[in-house]
Design a protein around this motif. Structure first.
Motif: not given
Length: 177
Positions: A5-9, A26-27, A36-43
């Motif tokens: 999948e490619k991020t459109k925005k 996404v495309v 696509r809902e997601y949570v970003h976490h630095n790790g």
């Protein structure tokens, strides 16, 4: 079949102290569009500490999302610019008071790839000195020293449910075979 999948925005919905929430457009590989809902976490980094007598050092703490006390290996989030190795050394000292001479890399896991991009590093410490822990403000936990075989049985009986802890214990058990 190509499933990429490619991020459109990219759409930031919320930015907090330890995570950000996105709802991206996404495309899909077939050309259709979705979200696509997601949570970003630095790790983060975690450490399975096993002493020469076969005891592991775990922390027991209340985890609000589950509303229960969980047994876990010491772990914490990566600070900006911090290496996974240095984070693991820091967290081991802060949470259980152990100063590791060195760490062995047990690998990287993705704890829940369906909704977060968090990378979690797992290390093993077998050479360390015992001292005092220095918890962060508002961090409440109990340090537990348990025989490795008992911890392994607790994984098998689902008493230990935390993914990083289960992974670390099982990877160490496999290394003993």
């Amino acid at each position: 079949m190509n499933c990429e999948e490619k991020t459109k925005k990219q759409n930031l919905i919320y930015k907090g102290r330890i995570l950000s929430l996105y709802n991206d457009e996404v495309v899909l590989a077939d050309g259709s569009e979705s979200q696509r809902e997601y949570v970003h976490h630095n790790g983060g980094s975690s450490v399975l500490a096993v002493d020469k007598d076969g005891y592991v050092y775990l922390v027991e703490q209340f985890r609000y999302p589950y509303r229960e006390m969980l047994l876990e290996i010491p772990a914490g989030k990566l600070e900006e610019g911090e290496s996974a190795y240095d984070c693991a050394i820091r967290e081991l000292k802060e949470e259980v008071g152990l100063t590791a001479d060195s760490l062995i890399d047990l690998g990287l896991i993705y704890p829940s790839p369906g909704y977060t991009d968090e990378p979690l590093h797992i290390f093993l410490a077998t050479e360390f000195t015992v001292g005092e822990n220095h918890l962060d403000d508002h961090e409440l936990l109990n340090v537990k020293k348990i025989k490795f075989d008992e911890a392994l049985q607790m994984v098998e009986s689902n008493q230990i449910k935390d993914a990083k802890t289960v992974t670390a214990i099982l990877r160490y058990a496999v290394s003993l075979l």
